[in-house]
Scaffold this active site. Structure first.
Site, PDB file in Angstrom:
ATOM      1  CG  HIS A  93      -2.303   0.617   0.908  1.00 38.34           C
ATOM      2  ND1 HIS A  93      -3.437   0.375   1.647  1.00 38.34           N
ATOM      3  CD2 HIS A  93      -2.684   1.497  -0.057  1.00 38.34           C
ATOM      4  CE1 HIS A  93      -4.455   1.084   1.158  1.00 38.34           C
ATOM      5  NE2 HIS A  93      -4.026   1.769   0.128  1.00 38.34           N
ATOM      6  CG  ASP A 122      -6.379  -0.582   4.663  1.00 39.68           C
ATOM      7  OD1 ASP A 122      -6.229  -1.579   5.383  1.00 39.68           O
ATOM      8  OD2 ASP A 122      -5.456  -0.027   4.036  1.00 39.68           O
ATOM      9  CG  HIS A 124      -4.595  -2.914   8.713  1.00 40.28           C
ATOM     10  ND1 HIS A 124      -4.675  -3.733   7.601  1.00 40.28           N
ATOM     11  CD2 HIS A 124      -4.348  -3.744   9.762  1.00 40.28           C
ATOM     12  CE1 HIS A 124      -4.490  -4.994   7.955  1.00 40.28           C
ATOM     13  NE2 HIS A 124      -4.296  -5.038   9.263  1.00 40.28           N
ATOM     14  CG  ASP A 126      -2.695   1.272   5.658  1.00 38.92           C
ATOM     15  OD1 ASP A 126      -2.622   0.364   6.516  1.00 38.92           O
ATOM     16  OD2 ASP A 126      -2.930   1.061   4.456  1.00 38.92           O
ATOM     17  CG  HIS A 139       2.464  -2.339   4.321  1.00 36.99           C
ATOM     18  ND1 HIS A 139       1.834  -3.498   3.942  1.00 36.99           N
ATOM     19  CD2 HIS A 139       2.972  -2.579   5.549  1.00 36.99           C
ATOM     20  CE1 HIS A 139       1.947  -4.408   4.903  1.00 36.99           C
ATOM     21  NE2 HIS A 139       2.630  -3.874   5.877  1.00 36.99           N
ATOM     22  CG  ASP A 226      -4.997  -3.044   2.114  1.00 43.60           C
ATOM     23  OD1 ASP A 226      -5.101  -4.277   1.896  1.00 43.60           O
ATOM     24  OD2 ASP A 226      -4.047  -2.543   2.732  1.00 43.60           O
ATOM     25  CG  ASP A 228      -5.804  -5.404   4.596  1.00 47.27           C
ATOM     26  OD1 ASP A 228      -6.672  -4.529   4.680  1.00 47.27           O
ATOM     27  OD2 ASP A 228      -4.596  -5.193   4.848  1.00 47.27           O
ATOM     28  CD  GLU A 271      -0.441  -4.403   1.361  1.00 49.01           C
ATOM     29  OE1 GLU A 271      -0.005  -5.568   1.485  1.00 49.01           O
ATOM     30  OE2 GLU A 271       0.183  -3.381   1.738  1.00 49.01           O
TER      31      GLU A 271
HETATM   32 MN   LIG Z   1      -3.542  -0.711   3.658  1.00 51.84          MN
END
Ligand SMILES: [Mn+2]
Length: 299
Positions: A93, A122, A124, A126, A139, A226, A228, A271
């Protein structure tokens, strides 16, 4: 309205991640030939280039990442200036620093002071400012960098001012973070749609509201996905899976109404980890998500 070519830029980089596998993501996806379905009948879609970082030096990954994000920003800006729609495929990322710096530079070139909105989907945040978190992977930092709070080598690569204003950014799908990054984003006033709110209100309602939010005072907006953010039970091909994510179908359904949105400047999907995706399940998700947003939009 003239057709816009979708220009795909692969970023074969994992210097920002703990796991090097995602550097192979763009090449696997290119061979997956998902562009065939993105291309309108006249074929105005192409894999333009795949950027790779220069070799990591003794100084660590920052110099190579700084160089690569600058090259990516230049490429993205060039495509926008030529009237193309950039689709950036990571890699980790950290490429977001280059993608959105390039988009912002383009908007600024057409109207000084023009602001860019960004929807960041995402698991997360980040948003580690450098040395603030337990993770030292770049990332984990790109959104902080874009907001002007990251490593100086990576912040403000296209111009001295931060690329993004906090009030122009939304995060969606967050469910794993550290208190320091949450504190940074809360202090800045960034709108965060945690996974719980997505469950309660539905992804479509949340995405529509996020779009309105990032378009209020901006000249255009982008979407950074992202992978994830998606539920790892459905999509195993990511580097840092977090349970209880978005379902592929609900994200596809939410993105579809944004087809043809003239405010949308670029899309980034990052990712993808082919080592965790032996059956190409998550490669198919990348295909489906891109088609949901882009397939008929520019045709
Ligand atoms: Mn990310």
């Amino acid at each position: 309205m003239p057709q816009r070519k979708i220009a795909v830029i692969g970023v074969a980089n994992a210097y920002g991640a703990g796991d090097p596998a995602c550097q192979d993501g763009p090449e696997i996806l290119r061979r997956f030939e998902f562009l065939d379905d993105l291309a309108p009948a006249d074929g105005t879609s192409q894999w333009d280039e795949t950027l790779r970082p220069s070799h990591e030096s003794a100084a660590g990954p920052l110099p190579a990442l700084s160089d690569m994000t600058r090259r990516l920003a230049t490429a993205v800006r060039g495509h926008l200036a030529a009237g193309n729609f950039p689709l950036v495929i990571g890699g980790d990322h950290s490429c977001a620093i280059g993608t959105w710096s390039g988009v912002h530079a383009h908007l600024e070139s057409r109207g000084p002071g023009a602001r860019l909105g960004l929807i960041w989907i995402d698991a997360h945040m980040d948003s580690h400012a450098v040395y603030s978190g337990s993770s030292q992977n770049i990332h984990d930092m790109p959104l902080a960098c874009l907001l002007g709070h990251g490593a100086p080598q990576l912040s403000g690569i296209a111009d001295a001012a931060p690329t993004l204003r906090p009030q122009d950014v939304c995060l969606i799908g967050v469910r794993s973070f550290e208190w320091r990054e949450a504190a940074l984003l809360l202090t800045l006033g960034v709108r965060i749609y945690y996974m719980q709110e997505v469950h309660e209100r539905g992804m479509s309602a949340v995405l529509q509201e996020a779009r309105r939010h990032v378009c209020r005072e901006t000249a255009g907006y982008g979407i950074s996905i992202d992978l994830d953010a998606l539920d790892p039970l459905e999509e195993p091909g990511v580097g840092t899976p977090v349970p209880d994510g978005l379902l592929r179908a609900e994200l596809i359904q939410a993105l579809a109404p944004l087809r043809g949105d003239t405010r949308l400047q670029a899309l980034e999907v990052v990712e993808y980890n082919p080592d965790q995706d032996p059956n190409f399940t998550t490669a198919q998700a990348v295909h489906d998500l891109c088609c949901s947003l882009l397939e008929p939009a520019l045709a």
